[in-house]
Design a protein around this motif. Structure first.
Motif, mmCIF file in Angstrom:
data_model
loop_
_atom_site.group_PDB
_atom_site.id
_atom_site.type_symbol
_atom_site.label_atom_id
_atom_site.label_comp_id
_atom_site.label_asym_id
_atom_site.label_seq_id
_atom_site.Cartn_x
_atom_site.Cartn_y
_atom_site.Cartn_z
ATOM 1 N N UNK A 1 0.820 -1.206 0.000
ATOM 2 C CA UNK A 1 0.000 0.000 0.000
ATOM 3 C C UNK A 1 0.855 1.258 0.000
ATOM 4 N N UNK A 2 1.912 1.250 0.805
ATOM 5 C CA UNK A 2 2.812 2.406 0.843
ATOM 6 C C UNK A 2 3.425 2.666 -0.528
ATOM 7 N N UNK A 3 3.858 1.617 -1.182
ATOM 8 C CA UNK A 3 4.538 1.755 -2.471
ATOM 9 C C UNK A 3 3.596 2.297 -3.554
ATOM 10 N N UNK A 4 2.367 1.780 -3.602
ATOM 11 C CA UNK A 4 1.479 2.102 -4.706
ATOM 12 C C UNK A 4 0.586 3.324 -4.454
ATOM 13 N N UNK A 5 0.283 3.622 -3.190
ATOM 14 C CA UNK A 5 -0.715 4.661 -2.920
ATOM 15 C C UNK A 5 -0.208 5.876 -2.146
#
Length: 318
Positions: free
Chosen positions: A221-225
């Motif tokens: 989630x951190x990487x994509x959003x």
């Protein structure tokens, strides 16, 4: 029949099978959709609502209904529904979609007490009226991702709508699961029996054993959003906060259940399904199987990576 009232939970075989199978096909072109959601219950409804709004090339959102729930976040269904109503508005604010707020309706404040008595609400009445504007050939699509009380109540109010809509419900467990003790179904078994029994075109997305594979992690989630927009930061923070309550420092993944119900309506290669005879949800938390029953469409596999790729891309552009 029960008294003078027809029991919809036992009327599915009265429907025209050829017409039903036609409505159970994947829709072509852009379609009208309403969303029924217990948005404050978990973290996945927020993803699903945003994903639906971001899929405007295929889905034209007509209304959003707040669904009831009760657990540690809400002492009773009425509080759960009201908290969900407010959370829907919050998501719309984050997405700068105030234009959609007049189309948000409060739903049931209790679950069904029987299979013949609706729970009156703004949501049930709106769906009963709205669906009548559609036809067998061009139905309204109803995505339900909570207890299905509002939808069942609308059907009880106006049984004619069963041939004018398609219900896509995330509810119950897979047919091979040893029980049906799933949150959405267990909350209102009477409503589930109406949906599975009345002959409305139904697409079931079972939870344990099927949609349970649609999970993500904090680092993903951190990487994509993270940093894409206010909505994305809210979804990341909310998911991680909820997960840490039970993980407490250990490794975790979180199932984003409700997105899969929206995804069934889209044109991407996200899920696999087939036709099955409609099971009967029992009050003893088990299915009864009857090969004489009408058909529903049953999702048996979610293509996890493909769907998350589409979800992350759309939310990041919202």
């Amino acid at each position: 029949m029960e008294g003078k009232k027809k029991n919809l939970a036992e009327s599915g075989n009265e429907i025209n099978t050829a017409e039903l199978l036609k409505r159970l096909e994947h829709p072509s072109g852009r379609v009208d959709v309403v969303l029924d959601t217990d948005t404050f219950n978990e973290i996945d409804d927020q993803f699903a609502l945003a994903y639906l709004i971001c899929s405007k090339e295929k889905l034209d959102l007509q209304a959003v209904y707040a669904a009831p729930f009760s657990n540690e976040k809400a002492k009773d269904p009425a509080e759960g529904m009201e908290k969900s109503y407010q959370e829907i508005l919050h998501i719309l604010t984050l997405m700068e979609r105030d234009d959609l707020k007049p189309a948000v309706y409060r739903g049931s404040t209790s679950f069904l007490s029987s299979e013949t008595e609706p729970v009156l609400s703004e949501a049930a009445k709106d769906l009963a009226e709205r669906a009548m504007k559609y036809t067998k050939e061009k139905p309204l699509y109803v995505v339900s991702i909570g207890a299905i009380t509002n939808i069942a109540s609308a059907l009880l109010l106006k049984p004619e709508i069963r041939e004018r809509m398609v219900v896509v419900w995330l509810g119950g467990h897979s047919l091979h699961w040893p029980d049906t003790r799933e949150f959405n179904m267990e909350h209102d078994v009477a409503a589930a029996r109406i949906i599975f029994g009345c002959g409305v075109a139904l697409v079931q997305l079972p939870c344990a054993g099927v949609v349970s594979e649609f999970a993500t992690s904090g680092p993903e989630l951190e990487y994509h959003l993270r940093g894409k927009n206010k909505l994305c930061d809210y979804l990341v923070d909310l998911t991680k906060s909820e997960a840490e309550k039970y993980a407490k420092g250990k490794a975790w993944t979180r199932i984003i259940w409700d997105v899969t119900a929206v995804a069934w309506l889209l044109d991407g290669d996200f899920e696999e399904d087939y036709l099955v005879h409609s099971p009967i949800p029992g009050y003893d938390n088990h299915y009864v199987l009857d090969p004489q029953r009408h058909f529903i469409r049953y999702v048996y596999h979610v293509k996890r990576d493909s769907l998350f790729t589409d979800l992350f891309a759309k939310l990041g552009r919202s």
